[in-house]
Design a protein around this motif. Structure first.
Motif, PDB file in Angstrom:
ATOM      1  N   THR A 241       0.834  -1.197   0.000  1.00  0.00           N
ATOM      2  CA  THR A 241       0.000   0.000   0.000  1.00  0.00           C
ATOM      3  C   THR A 241       0.876   1.257   0.000  1.00  0.00           C
ATOM      4  OG1 THR A 241      -1.699  -1.165   1.289  1.00  0.00           O
ATOM      5  CG2 THR A 241      -1.823   1.246   1.218  1.00  0.00           C
ATOM      6  N   PRO A 242       0.644   2.191  -0.905  1.00  0.00           N
ATOM      7  CA  PRO A 242       1.441   3.427  -0.922  1.00  0.00           C
ATOM      8  C   PRO A 242       1.392   4.139   0.425  1.00  0.00           C
ATOM      9  CG  PRO A 242       0.111   3.250  -2.912  1.00  0.00           C
ATOM     10  CD  PRO A 242      -0.341   2.149  -2.002  1.00  0.00           C
ATOM     11  N   GLY A 243       2.564   4.499   0.940  1.00  0.00           N
ATOM     12  CA  GLY A 243       2.644   5.188   2.205  1.00  0.00           C
ATOM     13  C   GLY A 243       2.944   4.286   3.391  1.00  0.00           C
ATOM     14  N   VAL A 244       2.808   2.963   3.200  1.00  0.00           N
ATOM     15  CA  VAL A 244       3.117   2.029   4.289  1.00  0.00           C
ATOM     16  C   VAL A 244       4.596   1.668   4.223  1.00  0.00           C
ATOM     17  CG1 VAL A 244       2.689  -0.264   5.251  1.00  0.00           C
ATOM     18  CG2 VAL A 244       0.784   1.107   4.381  1.00  0.00           C
ATOM     19  N   SER A 245       5.332   1.965   5.278  1.00  0.00           N
ATOM     20  CA  SER A 245       6.770   1.718   5.297  1.00  0.00           C
ATOM     21  C   SER A 245       7.135   0.379   5.921  1.00  0.00           C
ATOM     22  CB  SER A 245       7.479   2.845   6.070  1.00  0.00           C
ATOM     23  OG  SER A 245       7.184   4.102   5.505  1.00  0.00           O
ATOM     24  N   GLY A 246       6.261  -0.179   6.721  1.00  0.00           N
ATOM     25  CA  GLY A 246       6.531  -1.453   7.372  1.00  0.00           C
ATOM     26  C   GLY A 246       5.261  -2.043   7.946  1.00  0.00           C
ATOM     27  N   VAL A 247       5.274  -3.357   8.136  1.00  0.00           N
ATOM     28  CA  VAL A 247       4.121  -4.064   8.693  1.00  0.00           C
ATOM     29  C   VAL A 247       4.628  -5.093   9.696  1.00  0.00           C
ATOM     30  CG1 VAL A 247       2.150  -5.566   8.208  1.00  0.00           C
ATOM     31  CG2 VAL A 247       2.791  -3.790   6.560  1.00  0.00           C
ATOM     32  N   HIS A 248       3.980  -5.178  10.859  1.00  0.00           N
ATOM     33  CA  HIS A 248       4.352  -6.196  11.822  1.00  0.00           C
ATOM     34  C   HIS A 248       3.130  -6.581  12.660  1.00  0.00           C
ATOM     35  CE1 HIS A 248       5.000  -2.340  13.962  1.00  0.00           C
ATOM     36  NE2 HIS A 248       4.612  -3.004  15.057  1.00  0.00           N
ATOM     37  N   ASP A 249       3.286  -7.645  13.433  1.00  0.00           N
ATOM     38  CA  ASP A 249       2.219  -8.130  14.322  1.00  0.00           C
ATOM     39  C   ASP A 249       0.898  -8.342  13.585  1.00  0.00           C
ATOM     40  OD1 ASP A 249       3.990  -8.100  16.408  1.00  0.00           O
ATOM     41  OD2 ASP A 249       3.277  -6.223  17.275  1.00  0.00           O
ATOM     42  N   VAL A 250       0.966  -9.051  12.457  1.00  0.00           N
ATOM     43  CA  VAL A 250      -0.261  -9.400  11.735  1.00  0.00           C
ATOM     44  C   VAL A 250      -0.884 -10.623  12.411  1.00  0.00           C
ATOM     45  CG1 VAL A 250      -1.263 -10.104   9.538  1.00  0.00           C
ATOM     46  CG2 VAL A 250       0.656  -8.495   9.574  1.00  0.00           C
ATOM     47  N   ARG A 251      -2.072 -10.448  12.949  1.00  0.00           N
ATOM     48  CA  ARG A 251      -2.752 -11.538  13.647  1.00  0.00           C
ATOM     49  C   ARG A 251      -4.098 -11.809  12.969  1.00  0.00           C
ATOM     50  NH1 ARG A 251      -1.807  -9.873  20.041  1.00  0.00           N
ATOM     51  NH2 ARG A 251       0.484  -9.911  19.980  1.00  0.00           N
ATOM     52  N   THR A 252      -4.427 -13.075  12.841  1.00  0.00           N
ATOM     53  CA  THR A 252      -5.675 -13.447  12.178  1.00  0.00           C
ATOM     54  C   THR A 252      -6.460 -14.436  13.042  1.00  0.00           C
ATOM     55  OG1 THR A 252      -4.683 -15.335  11.023  1.00  0.00           O
ATOM     56  CG2 THR A 252      -4.586 -13.198   9.908  1.00  0.00           C
ATOM     57  N   ARG A 253      -7.750 -14.452  12.831  1.00  0.00           N
ATOM     58  CA  ARG A 253      -8.608 -15.480  13.436  1.00  0.00           C
ATOM     59  C   ARG A 253      -9.773 -15.727  12.494  1.00  0.00           C
ATOM     60  NH1 ARG A 253     -12.558 -12.456  16.801  1.00  0.00           N
ATOM     61  NH2 ARG A 253     -11.937 -10.269  16.854  1.00  0.00           N
ATOM     62  N   LYS A 254     -10.193 -16.964  12.443  1.00  0.00           N
ATOM     63  CA  LYS A 254     -11.243 -17.350  11.513  1.00  0.00           C
ATOM     64  C   LYS A 254     -12.615 -17.000  12.063  1.00  0.00           C
ATOM     65  CE  LYS A 254     -10.806 -21.028   9.058  1.00  0.00           C
ATOM     66  NZ  LYS A 254     -10.710 -22.425   8.613  1.00  0.00           N
ATOM     67  N   MET A 255     -13.460 -16.495  11.175  1.00  0.00           N
ATOM     68  CA  MET A 255     -14.846 -16.182  11.507  1.00  0.00           C
ATOM     69  C   MET A 255     -15.708 -16.873  10.455  1.00  0.00           C
ATOM     70  SD  MET A 255     -16.812 -14.496  13.636  1.00  0.00           S
ATOM     71  CE  MET A 255     -15.659 -13.366  14.418  1.00  0.00           C
ATOM     72  N   GLY A 256     -15.984 -18.163  10.689  1.00  0.00           N
ATOM     73  CA  GLY A 256     -16.605 -18.965   9.644  1.00  0.00           C
ATOM     74  C   GLY A 256     -15.584 -19.178   8.544  1.00  0.00           C
ATOM     75  N   ASP A 257     -15.941 -18.815   7.320  1.00  0.00           N
ATOM     76  CA  ASP A 257     -14.995 -18.896   6.212  1.00  0.00           C
ATOM     77  C   ASP A 257     -14.336 -17.556   5.922  1.00  0.00           C
ATOM     78  OD1 ASP A 257     -15.229 -21.645   5.535  1.00  0.00           O
ATOM     79  OD2 ASP A 257     -17.191 -21.225   4.670  1.00  0.00           O
ATOM     80  N   MET A 258     -14.611 -16.563   6.754  1.00  0.00           N
ATOM     81  CA  MET A 258     -13.993 -15.258   6.613  1.00  0.00           C
ATOM     82  C   MET A 258     -12.877 -15.117   7.646  1.00  0.00           C
ATOM     83  SD  MET A 258     -15.686 -14.001   4.080  1.00  0.00           S
ATOM     84  CE  MET A 258     -15.409 -12.223   4.098  1.00  0.00           C
TER      85      MET A 258
END
Length: 318
Positions: A241-258
């Motif tokens: 994404t333009p303007g994003v210099s770094g990404v960390h601590d990406v956490r996910t959890r399932k909500m059905g199939d989403m």
């Protein structure tokens, strides 16, 4: 272990809830028709031909039929919009349905195992089956394998774990029909004991599948994360994404199939709060457009260029 991964492309075009429901409903009604016909034929022919294996296979098909109605019921309720009590929607209704399906299979498998064991206690009372049972088992095998391929194709297309579970249930029934066919052949060849042994194997297969489906659904209800491939794909979309210099601590959890995602993104520390917010909004929109993400919560962290950081520290160091 039965395959449960069906993400061919983490950035595949997302189907709308209405489209996913329509595909799932159509596939399931096809399964209902096939299973209804097979249940009647397998159980009736099994009784007439005196084949316990074919009767067990018919009961397995009957459990498929019940599972189909569970899927239809869950599909109807999971498409409900979010409300005050369920701000993220009702997608986990599908996960709960998968848990019910797993428990159903476990109970059916246990019952089939018990019936087969009782027969094996008195092998001399096992009758010889009629050859028509073999034809019925062969026809069921072809029908179930065809149904499996049809349902799995649709499940992959709309990325529905519940439909995947139901498809593999159909594949298990195809495998059980193969085992039953072998048992019937052995019975016809002069080894009557092979028919209840085939029923025993089918019962074990059904119980094992029920345990695996139920266990997977239980983990999903406990906020299990998605696989690393999809997490990495979401990370790549964020960092791109333009303007994003770094990404960390990406956490996910399932909500059905989403998927519900939390992530920290880094933006230039010299930007205004409004500019940083706009970047976060753009990152969220890109992720939700390209992935099966129901909601993305971003935390914006300031990022300083190394040269700026060095320049700000040099007076202090001097």
């Amino acid at each position: 272990m039965i395959p449960t991964s069906f993400i061919d492309n983490p950035e595949d075009t997302q189907y709308s809830p209405a489209e996913r429901t329509a595909v799932a409903s159509r596939s399931t009604w096809v399964s209902v028709c096939v299973n209804l016909v097979l249940t009647v034929l397998q159980i009736s022919i099994g009784i007439l031909s005196k084949s316990q294996g074919l009767i067990a296979d018919g009961i397995h098909t009957l459990s498929d039929l019940v599972a189909d109605f569970v899927v239809l019921f869950a599909s109807h309720h999971s498409k409900k919009d979010a409300d005050q009590d369920h701000p993220y929607g009702h997608q986990r209704f599908e996960t709960a349905a998968s848990l019910v399906l797993g428990l159903l299979l476990l109970a059916v498998g246990a019952g089939m195992l018990w019936a087969a064991v009782l027969k094996l206690e008195y092998p001399e009372l096992v009758p010889q089956v009629h050859v028509i049972a073999l034809w019925a088992a062969g026809g069921a095998l072809v029908a179930k394998e065809t149904l499996f391929r049809y349902m799995l194709s649709n499940a992959k297309r709309i990325k529905s774990s519940m439909l995947v579970a139901n498809a593999w249930h159909a594949r298990s029934d195809a495998a059980s029909s193969l085992v039953v066919g072998i048992g019937i052949i052995g019975n016809l060849a002069g080894y009557p004991i092979l028919d209840p042994i085939a029923a025993l194997i089918v019962g074990f297969m059904v119980a094992r599948m029920g345990w695996e489906f139920g266990w997977d659904a239980l983990h999903d209800l406990m906020d299990r994360a998605v696989n690393e491939q999809e997490v990495e794909a979401i990370h790549s979309t964020l960092i791109g994404t333009p303007g994003v210099s770094g990404v960390h601590d990406v956490r996910t959890r399932k909500m059905g199939d989403m998927i519900v995602v939390d992530a920290h993104i880094e933006v230039d520390a010299t930007l205004s709060v409004e500019a940083g917010h706009d970047i976060a909004v753009e990152a969220r929109a890109r992720v939700m457009q390209r992935h099966r993400v129901l909601n993305l919560m971003t935390h914006v962290d300031p990022w300083k260029r190394p040269d700026m950081d060095h320049a700000s520290k040099s007076p202090v160091l001097s």
